[in-house]
Structure formats: structure tokens, C-alpha cells
Design a protein around this motif. Sequence first.
Motif, PDB file in Angstrom:
ATOM      1  N   UNK A  27       0.834  -1.205   0.000  1.00 18.04           N
ATOM      2  CA  UNK A  27       0.000   0.000   0.000  1.00 18.04           C
ATOM      3  C   UNK A  27       0.868   1.255   0.000  1.00 18.04           C
ATOM      4  N   UNK A  28       1.966   1.228   0.734  1.00 23.91           N
ATOM      5  CA  UNK A  28       2.881   2.376   0.761  1.00 23.91           C
ATOM      6  C   UNK A  28       3.510   2.580  -0.609  1.00 23.91           C
ATOM      7  N   UNK A  29       3.921   1.473  -1.260  1.00 24.59           N
ATOM      8  CA  UNK A  29       4.486   1.592  -2.607  1.00 24.59           C
ATOM      9  C   UNK A  29       3.453   2.166  -3.583  1.00 24.59           C
ATOM     10  N   UNK A  30       2.195   1.791  -3.414  1.00 22.42           N
ATOM     11  CA  UNK A  30       1.119   2.359  -4.243  1.00 22.42           C
ATOM     12  C   UNK A  30       0.987   3.865  -3.983  1.00 22.42           C
ATOM     13  N   UNK A  31       0.930   4.226  -2.715  1.00 20.15           N
ATOM     14  CA  UNK A  31       0.768   5.639  -2.350  1.00 20.15           C
ATOM     15  C   UNK A  31       1.902   6.499  -2.894  1.00 20.15           C
ATOM     16  N   UNK A  32       3.095   5.933  -2.978  1.00 20.80           N
ATOM     17  CA  UNK A  32       4.256   6.669  -3.462  1.00 20.80           C
ATOM     18  C   UNK A  32       4.371   6.637  -4.987  1.00 20.80           C
ATOM     19  N   UNK A  33       3.481   5.883  -5.635  1.00 17.96           N
ATOM     20  CA  UNK A  33       3.482   5.828  -7.088  1.00 17.96           C
ATOM     21  C   UNK A  33       4.436   4.812  -7.690  1.00 17.96           C
ATOM     22  N   UNK A  73       7.110  -6.628   4.329  1.00 17.19           N
ATOM     23  CA  UNK A  73       6.537  -6.907   5.644  1.00 17.19           C
ATOM     24  C   UNK A  73       7.362  -6.278   6.768  1.00 17.19           C
ATOM     25  N   UNK A  74       8.652  -6.507   6.751  1.00 16.33           N
ATOM     26  CA  UNK A  74       9.484  -6.072   7.874  1.00 16.33           C
ATOM     27  C   UNK A  74       9.820  -4.585   7.840  1.00 16.33           C
ATOM     28  N   UNK A  75       9.788  -3.980   6.654  1.00 13.18           N
ATOM     29  CA  UNK A  75      10.172  -2.575   6.539  1.00 13.18           C
ATOM     30  C   UNK A  75       8.983  -1.624   6.386  1.00 13.18           C
ATOM     31  N   UNK A  76       7.774  -2.138   6.497  1.00 11.52           N
ATOM     32  CA  UNK A  76       6.581  -1.315   6.252  1.00 11.52           C
ATOM     33  C   UNK A  76       6.545  -0.063   7.123  1.00 11.52           C
ATOM     34  N   UNK A  77       7.039  -0.163   8.346  1.00  9.68           N
ATOM     35  CA  UNK A  77       7.000   0.984   9.245  1.00  9.68           C
ATOM     36  C   UNK A  77       8.042   2.052   8.886  1.00  9.68           C
ATOM     37  N   UNK A  78       9.008   1.695   8.058  1.00 10.45           N
ATOM     38  CA  UNK A  78      10.062   2.631   7.676  1.00 10.45           C
ATOM     39  C   UNK A  78       9.961   3.057   6.212  1.00 10.45           C
ATOM     40  N   UNK A  79       8.960   2.611   5.505  1.00  6.65           N
ATOM     41  CA  UNK A  79       8.877   2.842   4.071  1.00  6.65           C
ATOM     42  C   UNK A  79       8.321   4.209   3.692  1.00  6.65           C
ATOM     43  N   UNK A  80       7.793   4.943   4.624  1.00  9.27           N
ATOM     44  CA  UNK A  80       7.228   6.258   4.292  1.00  9.27           C
ATOM     45  C   UNK A  80       8.288   7.228   3.767  1.00  9.27           C
ATOM     46  N   UNK A  81       9.530   7.023   4.148  1.00  8.92           N
ATOM     47  CA  UNK A  81      10.612   7.900   3.678  1.00  8.92           C
ATOM     48  C   UNK A  81      11.350   7.292   2.493  1.00  8.92           C
TER      49      UNK A  81
END
Length: 115
Positions: free
Chosen positions: A63-69, A103-111
Motif C-alpha cells: 500500500x505504501x508503494x502504491x501511495x508513493x506511485x 513486511x518487515x520494513x513497512x513501518x520505515x517505508x514512508x521515507x
Amino acid sequence: MIKRINDILKARTFDELFNIVTECKVKGFGELSIYDTAMRIGTHMNIEPDKVYLHAGARKGMEILEDKGYMEIGSSKKKYVELKEMPKPMQQLKAAESEHLLCSMKDNMNTLEMC
């Protein structure tokens, strides 16, 4: 699953193992448990996934990868994503490695910024 041991032993792909485990699941045995069980059986049989399977944590990472395009919208709703659909840097990983990263990096993927 004991009743399906012959089917398990005949399996040649991770998809087959994943489907057998899915068919044998009991109440409370969710998508992460299904994936982990299929992975453990597959490791014992030297069978690896060739797709990035999405479940609880991996789905959040997607979902984060989607949000970031970086991924097509709706990718996180799929059961799995083909490696060739992943961002170029992640295509160098094995499917299980990409799943683990999501899975393991989802909490750090926003940056996250892909090269």
C-alpha cells in the motif's frame, strides 16, 4: 493437512503448496499463517515462491508503494504480485525476499525513495 500429505509430496510449485494449505486452514488461521506454513513446507521441499505473496504486513508495505506511485493502484488488493511488476530495484530480489522487505520494513517505508 495430514490427510493431504500425498498432495503435498506431489507438489512442484509454491502455488500448489499455498493452495493446499489454504484449503486445509481452520478458523483463526489467517493469510500470514497460510503463507508461513507454505514457506516452511516449501523450504523443506526446496520449493520457493516465484511471486510476491501479499498478506497482512506485506500488504501494508505494498500500500505504501502504491501511495508513493511505485506500484499500480490496486496491487495491494491482489493475492500476489509478479516480480516483474515490482519496482526495478526490488526485481533483483527473490520473491520471498521482496515479501520479507515489504513486511518487515513497512513501518520505515514512508521515507522510501527508489533510485
